[in-house]
Design an enzyme around this catalytic site. Structure first.
Site, PDB file in Angstrom:
ATOM      1  N   SER A   1       0.853  -1.193   0.000  1.00  0.00           N
ATOM      2  CA  SER A   1       0.000   0.000   0.000  1.00  0.00           C
ATOM      3  C   SER A   1       0.881   1.233   0.000  1.00  0.00           C
ATOM      4  O   SER A   1       1.751   1.380   0.863  1.00  0.00           O
ATOM      5  CB  SER A   1      -0.879   0.014   1.251  1.00  0.00           C
ATOM      6  OG  SER A   1      -1.369   1.321   1.472  1.00  0.00           O
TER       7      SER A   1
ATOM      8  N   HIS B   1      -1.161  -1.800  -4.069  1.00  0.00           N
ATOM      9  CA  HIS B   1      -2.447  -1.564  -3.392  1.00  0.00           C
ATOM     10  C   HIS B   1      -2.682  -0.058  -3.293  1.00  0.00           C
ATOM     11  O   HIS B   1      -1.875   0.665  -2.718  1.00  0.00           O
ATOM     12  CB  HIS B   1      -2.403  -2.203  -2.002  1.00  0.00           C
ATOM     13  CG  HIS B   1      -3.682  -2.159  -1.252  1.00  0.00           C
ATOM     14  ND1 HIS B   1      -4.696  -3.084  -1.437  1.00  0.00           N
ATOM     15  CD2 HIS B   1      -4.133  -1.316  -0.298  1.00  0.00           C
ATOM     16  CE1 HIS B   1      -5.706  -2.809  -0.617  1.00  0.00           C
ATOM     17  NE2 HIS B   1      -5.392  -1.724   0.089  1.00  0.00           N
TER      18      HIS B   1
ATOM     19  N   ASP C   1      -5.179   2.889  -1.982  1.00  0.00           N
ATOM     20  CA  ASP C   1      -6.252   3.159  -1.018  1.00  0.00           C
ATOM     21  C   ASP C   1      -6.980   4.450  -1.362  1.00  0.00           C
ATOM     22  O   ASP C   1      -6.461   5.545  -1.165  1.00  0.00           O
ATOM     23  CB  ASP C   1      -5.656   3.262   0.386  1.00  0.00           C
ATOM     24  CG  ASP C   1      -5.245   1.908   0.922  1.00  0.00           C
ATOM     25  OD1 ASP C   1      -6.117   1.023   0.994  1.00  0.00           O
ATOM     26  OD2 ASP C   1      -4.060   1.724   1.254  1.00  0.00           O
TER      27      ASP C   1
ATOM     28  N   MET D   1      -9.961   6.950  -0.551  1.00  0.00           N
ATOM     29  CA  MET D   1     -10.837   7.321   0.570  1.00  0.00           C
ATOM     30  C   MET D   1     -11.619   8.571   0.209  1.00  0.00           C
ATOM     31  O   MET D   1     -11.064   9.514  -0.356  1.00  0.00           O
ATOM     32  CB  MET D   1     -10.001   7.602   1.811  1.00  0.00           C
ATOM     33  CG  MET D   1      -9.094   6.444   2.185  1.00  0.00           C
ATOM     34  SD  MET D   1      -8.178   6.839   3.674  1.00  0.00           S
ATOM     35  CE  MET D   1      -7.187   5.369   3.838  1.00  0.00           C
TER      36      MET D   1
ATOM     37  N   HIS E   1      -8.492  -0.296  -3.601  1.00  0.00           N
ATOM     38  CA  HIS E   1      -9.357  -0.495  -2.429  1.00  0.00           C
ATOM     39  C   HIS E   1     -10.202   0.760  -2.236  1.00  0.00           C
ATOM     40  O   HIS E   1      -9.688   1.791  -1.803  1.00  0.00           O
ATOM     41  CB  HIS E   1      -8.452  -0.782  -1.223  1.00  0.00           C
ATOM     42  CG  HIS E   1      -9.160  -0.897   0.086  1.00  0.00           C
ATOM     43  ND1 HIS E   1      -8.489  -0.867   1.291  1.00  0.00           N
ATOM     44  CD2 HIS E   1     -10.470  -1.052   0.392  1.00  0.00           C
ATOM     45  CE1 HIS E   1      -9.357  -0.991   2.281  1.00  0.00           C
ATOM     46  NE2 HIS E   1     -10.569  -1.090   1.766  1.00  0.00           N
TER      47      HIS E   1
ATOM     48  N   MET F   1     -12.574   2.862  -0.361  1.00  0.00           N
ATOM     49  CA  MET F   1     -13.232   3.169   0.903  1.00  0.00           C
ATOM     50  C   MET F   1     -14.157   4.348   0.621  1.00  0.00           C
ATOM     51  O   MET F   1     -13.884   5.498   0.951  1.00  0.00           O
ATOM     52  CB  MET F   1     -12.176   3.494   1.976  1.00  0.00           C
ATOM     53  CG  MET F   1     -11.477   2.233   2.475  1.00  0.00           C
ATOM     54  SD  MET F   1      -9.920   2.563   3.307  1.00  0.00           S
ATOM     55  CE  MET F   1      -8.803   2.509   1.911  1.00  0.00           C
TER      56      MET F   1
ATOM     57  N   MET G   1     -10.367  -6.702   6.199  1.00  0.00           N
ATOM     58  CA  MET G   1      -9.657  -5.642   6.920  1.00  0.00           C
ATOM     59  C   MET G   1      -9.228  -6.169   8.284  1.00  0.00           C
ATOM     60  O   MET G   1     -10.043  -6.700   9.038  1.00  0.00           O
ATOM     61  CB  MET G   1     -10.547  -4.414   7.115  1.00  0.00           C
ATOM     62  CG  MET G   1     -10.869  -3.641   5.838  1.00  0.00           C
ATOM     63  SD  MET G   1      -9.443  -3.178   4.848  1.00  0.00           S
ATOM     64  CE  MET G   1      -8.534  -2.147   6.007  1.00  0.00           C
TER      65      MET G   1
ATOM     66  N   GLY H   1      -9.036   3.438   7.088  1.00  0.00           N
ATOM     67  CA  GLY H   1      -8.925   4.896   7.161  1.00  0.00           C
ATOM     68  C   GLY H   1      -7.502   5.397   7.301  1.00  0.00           C
ATOM     69  O   GLY H   1      -7.171   6.466   6.807  1.00  0.00           O
TER      70      GLY H   1
ATOM     71  N   GLY I   1      -0.569   2.262   9.465  1.00  0.00           N
ATOM     72  CA  GLY I   1       0.203   2.246  10.701  1.00  0.00           C
ATOM     73  C   GLY I   1      -0.538   1.802  11.950  1.00  0.00           C
ATOM     74  O   GLY I   1      -0.080   2.063  13.057  1.00  0.00           O
TER      75      GLY I   1
ATOM     76  N   ASP J   1      -5.454  -6.788   5.061  1.00  0.00           N
ATOM     77  CA  ASP J   1      -5.028  -5.397   4.963  1.00  0.00           C
ATOM     78  C   ASP J   1      -5.099  -4.731   6.328  1.00  0.00           C
ATOM     79  O   ASP J   1      -6.170  -4.608   6.909  1.00  0.00           O
ATOM     80  CB  ASP J   1      -5.956  -4.685   3.962  1.00  0.00           C
ATOM     81  CG  ASP J   1      -5.570  -3.236   3.699  1.00  0.00           C
ATOM     82  OD1 ASP J   1      -4.515  -2.798   4.175  1.00  0.00           O
ATOM     83  OD2 ASP J   1      -6.348  -2.563   2.997  1.00  0.00           O
TER      84      ASP J   1
ATOM     85  N   GLY K   1      -1.879  -3.519   9.405  1.00  0.00           N
ATOM     86  CA  GLY K   1      -0.967  -4.028  10.424  1.00  0.00           C
ATOM     87  C   GLY K   1      -0.242  -5.302  10.011  1.00  0.00           C
ATOM     88  O   GLY K   1       0.154  -6.098  10.867  1.00  0.00           O
TER      89      GLY K   1
END
Ligand code: DX5
Ligand code: ZN
Length: 219
Positions: A6, A31, A33, A35, A64, A66, A135, A140, A143, A173, A175
């Site tokens: 990501s 990946h 993201d 949002m 992805h 969101m 997930m 959102g 880290g 996805d 951690g």
């Protein structure tokens, strides 16, 4: 496992070098993201940025979404060069219809589950998708800490996919590092999204290889 880094935690002022960094780790895809500031309390980027970075790599784009209404932009993401398009089961676009549109445009349809959404919510769509994204943090932000209580959900999805003889990837996805990747691979995941762990690694290529080796020791 396949590795899908990501770029959310990368330096957006240096996108070209960051994409090259991802390629140099030996990643299998990228990946991305997206949002919308409504579905999740954060904003990132959309089709115009994806279209601009598309010529920088031949790696597939694992996008992805969101977004509250991902259905409205399916055509735009196809045009921008998305290969896998993940929509959340909790969004407000019609799921089945949107997955059909994604496939009709030549992309791989995928459904994504937030941590509170049970595995069973994805079962009606397993024959329409090429991938289910589980997930392992609240979506959102990059880290965050891996939620180990998502492992039974991965097992339940893997059991149902195998019981029905389907060829559906399970992606995780949030951690993910070599240790959490190993746990998810043992539960049945086949694709790992890695963000901060990869971008902060002292030896990114070594870390990538450790993630990609996960699952191999499985019987
Ligand atoms: C979170 C995003 C993730 C995130 C992963 O909403 O979907 O892809 O960037 O980042 P890490 O690996 O740092 O948890
Ligand atoms: Zn993601």
């Amino acid at each position: 496992m396949k590795l899908s880094p990501s770029i959310l935690t990368c330096d957006f002022a240096r996108l070209e070098q960051e994409i090259a960094f991802v390629e140099n780790t030996g990643a299998d895809m990228v990946h991305l993201d997206v949002m919308d500031g409504v579905f999740v309390p954060n904003l990132s980027f959309g089709p115009p940025v994806i279209e601009r970075i598309r010529p920088l790599t031949r790696l597939p784009f694992d996008v992805h979404l969101m977004m509250q209404y991902p259905g409205r932009l399916v055509d735009a993401f196809a045009k921008a060069g998305a290969d896998i398009l993940n929509i959340h089961l909790e969004c407000d676009s019609p799921i089945g219809e949107t997955l059909d549109r994604i496939r009709a445009l030549g992309m791989t349809p995928a459904v994504t589950l937030k941590p509170a959404t049970p595995a069973e919510a994805a079962f009606p769509y397993l024959d329409k998708v090429g991938l289910v994204l589980v997930m392992t943090v609240e979506p959102g932000f990059g880290g965050q800490k891996f939620m180990a209580d998502m492992l039974p959900k991965i097992q339940a999805l893997r059991a149902e996919i195998d019981r029905r003889g389907l060829r559906v990837e399970i992606e995780v996805d949030g951690g993910i590092n070599p240790e959490t990747a190993r746990q998810t691979a043992q539960a049945g995941a086949t694709v790992a999204v890695v963000g901060s762990a990869l971008f902060n690694a002292e030896d990114p290529r070594g870390l990538a290889q450790r993630v990609q080796a996960c699952g191999k020791e499985k019987k």
